[in-house]
Design an enzyme around this catalytic site. Sequence first.
Site, PDB file in Angstrom:
ATOM      1  CG  ASN A 109      11.545  14.991 -74.640  1.00 35.75           C
ATOM      2  OD1 ASN A 109      11.278  14.363 -75.649  1.00 35.75           O
ATOM      3  ND2 ASN A 109      11.885  16.273 -74.668  1.00 35.75           N
TER       4      ASN A 109
ATOM      5  CG  ASN B  46      10.896  16.621 -79.649  1.00 37.35           C
ATOM      6  OD1 ASN B  46      10.879  17.628 -80.352  1.00 37.35           O
ATOM      7  ND2 ASN B  46      11.726  15.623 -79.862  1.00 37.35           N
TER       8      ASN B  46
ATOM      9  CB  CYS C 171       8.065  14.048 -83.069  1.00 38.02           C
ATOM     10  SG  CYS C 171       8.952  13.779 -81.543  1.00 38.02           S
TER      11      CYS C 171
END
Length: 303
Positions: free
Chosen positions: A99, A126, A129
């Site tokens: 990730n 991701n 963020c």
Amino acid sequence: MADLSVNIAGVPFKNPVIPASGTFGNGREYEQFYPLSKLGGISVKGMTLHGQPGNPAPRVAETPAGMLNSVGLQNPGVDHFIEHELPNLMTKDTVVIANVAGHTVEDCSEIARRLDSTPVHMLELNISCPNVKQGGAAFGTSCQNAAQVTAAVRQATNKPLMVKLSPNVTSIVEIAQAVESAGADAVSLINTLLGMRIDLKTRRPILKNNVGGLSGPAVFPVAVRMVWQVANAVRIPVVGMGGISTWQDAVEMMLAGAAAVQIGAAIFADPYAPVKIIDGLNQYLDENGIARVSELTGAVRPW
């Protein structure tokens, strides 16, 4: 027994059940309960370019049918993961999903570049963020920013790339289409919904960060709706998550369009939740004469 195997962006999984990033660490703590080889895969703790301590406590709060967290991506950094965690994970006979959680486009690209030469099977970017170069707004809250960071990471790695979408947007479908156009091989959704709780005695937010991500059964209907919408709007595989606690939830999420599922907050209440879901899926398929779990994906019959 039914065939539980699925294929996501060219990566074969023995079954469609994956502990979600941030809820399973790097798997070491859970090996006391069962072999990690039982799992379809593991999405490891989100990693930044350099280690960071996360947010100050308190950073977890209970909510009705769920929890809030503002842990803040506490992790030792990508190089530590590559040197100390990945060698162990690669011996566990399961798919390893790294990730990526950078705070600038350049950080995300560099993390992906460093992971590209490792044996990890897939990257999960991701985009919830905060983009520090854009005033702290999450990458995934605009199509332009989501596409920009996806394209940069796509250029930095040949690994299959899954992009994890934020539900805190006006149209998650448009974001999904933007990252697909920018080179994503799959999308995973939903990340946590933004929430808040207040202590009545102190009149302060319970979380030191004031707000945090809501997860658990409370968000499940929202997640099912968003997975269904996205699965009907993109050509790439969708991995569903958000409040999945039981095998029934997993079946429902797959019927909505998910090719696989990630289990998050449920693991905190029951470390065996992923294994129970795998067993329940197998029994459901056998009892209903379904040969392959992949037959569930998108099999909902809308009115």
